[in-house]
Design an enzyme around this catalytic site. Structure first.
Site, mmCIF file in Angstrom:
data_model
loop_
_atom_site.group_PDB
_atom_site.id
_atom_site.type_symbol
_atom_site.label_atom_id
_atom_site.label_comp_id
_atom_site.label_asym_id
_atom_site.label_seq_id
_atom_site.Cartn_x
_atom_site.Cartn_y
_atom_site.Cartn_z
ATOM 1 N N ARG A 1 11.538 3.770 3.079
ATOM 2 C CA ARG A 1 11.173 2.757 4.076
ATOM 3 C C ARG A 1 12.396 1.918 4.372
ATOM 4 N NH1 ARG A 1 5.992 -1.163 4.357
ATOM 5 N NH2 ARG A 1 5.165 0.821 5.072
ATOM 6 N N HIS B 1 5.620 5.770 11.390
ATOM 7 C CA HIS B 1 5.076 5.682 10.034
ATOM 8 C C HIS B 1 4.106 6.872 9.909
ATOM 9 C CE1 HIS B 1 3.733 4.159 6.326
ATOM 10 N NE2 HIS B 1 3.334 2.950 6.653
ATOM 11 N N ARG C 1 0.809 -1.227 0.000
ATOM 12 C CA ARG C 1 0.000 0.000 0.000
ATOM 13 C C ARG C 1 0.836 1.268 0.000
ATOM 14 N NH1 ARG C 1 -1.295 -3.925 2.484
ATOM 15 N NH2 ARG C 1 -3.346 -4.834 2.546
ATOM 16 N N THR C 2 1.798 1.323 0.913
ATOM 17 C CA THR C 2 2.539 2.580 1.079
ATOM 18 C C THR C 2 3.288 2.911 -0.208
ATOM 19 O OG1 THR C 2 2.758 2.026 3.407
ATOM 20 C CG2 THR C 2 4.168 3.777 2.576
ATOM 21 N N LYS D 1 25.756 -6.019 -1.920
ATOM 22 C CA LYS D 1 27.215 -6.260 -1.972
ATOM 23 C C LYS D 1 27.917 -5.588 -0.800
ATOM 24 C CE LYS D 1 27.254 -5.996 -7.047
ATOM 25 N NZ LYS D 1 27.743 -5.165 -8.167
HETATM 26 C C1 NCD Z 1 2.127 -1.253 8.107
HETATM 27 C C2 NCD Z 1 3.622 -1.099 8.065
HETATM 28 O O1 NCD Z 1 4.296 -1.503 7.124
HETATM 29 O O2 NCD Z 1 4.117 -0.525 9.031
HETATM 30 N N1 NCD Z 1 1.524 -1.391 6.870
HETATM 31 C C3 NCD Z 1 1.324 -0.290 6.099
HETATM 32 O O3 NCD Z 1 2.181 0.521 5.900
HETATM 33 N N2 NCD Z 1 0.093 -0.145 5.580
HETATM 34 C C4 NCD Z 1 1.661 -2.211 9.116
HETATM 35 C C5 NCD Z 1 2.090 -3.641 9.030
HETATM 36 O O4 NCD Z 1 2.993 -4.022 8.291
HETATM 37 O O5 NCD Z 1 1.499 -4.431 9.759
#
Ligand code: NCD
Length: 306
Positions: A103, A131, A53-54, A81
């Site tokens: 991320r 997040h 999703r993100t 590497k």
């Molecule tokens: C979350 C994450 O990656 O922190 N998901 C997200 O970004 N929608 C929560 C999760 O992984 O459970």
């Protein structure tokens, strides 16, 4: 000058939070008006941890604003590497990057990178730390659903694997900033041992005790990849005590809504019937993720003034 970044909720002023939320609503109302906001701009999607999703929503948001995304493929990169994070990022910056969405499994790494580059950095989830755009899109979704401008008078319970959840950490800060009463509900083993860094929250170990008093329930995924089996007695027992089951749904107030950041363990922390019910805002959260992230990109990279 250090560019404006979005690293954690704590680092955002109240004005900034409100401007992210209000611009998201404006873009959602009239996306066409913002379709050239990132024209000529390139956004690096630097994901070194899995995401559906993100990542997709940041890419979609960049496209809706007329910008270009370049996606970094961590698994086939020279990170494998042994190239350092900073060497990798500084290399990528030479290709003409106007902002970085990042991320990483290591908490604090977006902040670390932001101190070494001259473009805005947006934290798309760093380890168990924060997040921020997830919390902002959750708030946006609830404000839109309730047609209110803050959460005064609302009670929201976050239930599940709070210990490993960056979503919970960002939400605890943001929901409290917007006036909500926040309850955390989890077995003791899935709660952080030190809650003193958080704003005031209530702790309730029994989900059944809070069902009748909350306006929203935010269920979290059990993050098996960040733990061994010893933190919950068994999946069946976890579901019996902390699962958002059909039976528990019946004990909620008539208009209590259900959120989950996804991905879901259906049948564990949430029953399919609950996730797919009329109370569920889960797909709304996904949809709103694009508008909220477009707002953040437009302000930090597109120079849109609130
Ligand atoms: C979350 C994450 O990656 O922190 N998901 C997200 O970004 N929608 C929560 C999760 O992984 O459970």
């Amino acid at each position: 000058m250090i560019p404006d970044s979005c690293l954690h909720i704590r680092g955002l002023s109240d004005d900034r939070i409100h401007s992210f939320l209000s611009l998201a609503a404006s873009i959602k109302r009239d996306p066409q008006k913002y379709s050239q906001t990132l024209k000529g701009k390139t956004v690096l999607q630097f994901f070194v941890e899995n995401s559906t999703r993100t990542r997709m929503s940041f890419e979609a948001a960049t496209r809706k604003l007329g910008g270009t995304s370049v996606a970094f493929a961590a698994a086939s990169s020279s990170l494998q590497k042994g190239e350092s994070l900073l060497d990798t990022i500084q290399t990528l910056c030479q290709y003409g990057i106007d902002g970085i969405v990042m991320r990483h499994s290591s908490g604090g790494s977006p902040e670390f990178v932001s101190q070494a580059v001259s473009v805005p950095v947006i934290n798309a989830g760093d380890g168990q730390h924060e997040h921020p755009t997830q919390a902002l899109l959750d708030a946006f979704t609830l404000l839109e659903h309730w047609k209110v401008s803050d959460f005064r008078g609302k009670t929201i319970v976050i239930v599940g694997d709070i210990l490993h959840s960056r979503v919970a950490r960002s939400n605890i800060h943001l929901l409290a900033r917007l006036g909500a009463k926040v309850i955390l509900c989890a077995p003791q083993t899935l709660l952080p041992s030190d809650l003193s860094l958080f704003p005031a929250v209530e702790i309730e170990h029994r989900l059944d005790s809070v069902l009748g008093q909350v306006d929203a329930i935010m269920a979290l995924r059990i993050q098996f990849e960040r733990q061994d089996d010893s933190l919950i007695p068994s999946k069946r027992e976890y579901r019996n005590f902390w699962g958002l089951t059909v039976e528990r749904m019946a004990a909620l107030k008539k208009d209590t809504v259900v959120l989950h950041p996804g991905p879901m363990n259906r049948g564990l922390e949430i029953d399919p019937e609950v996730a797919d019910s009329a109370r569920s805002l889960i797909l709304k959260q996904v949809e709103n993720g694009v508008w909220l992230r477009a707002s953040v990109l437009a302000q930090l990279i597109g120079g849109v003034k609130p």
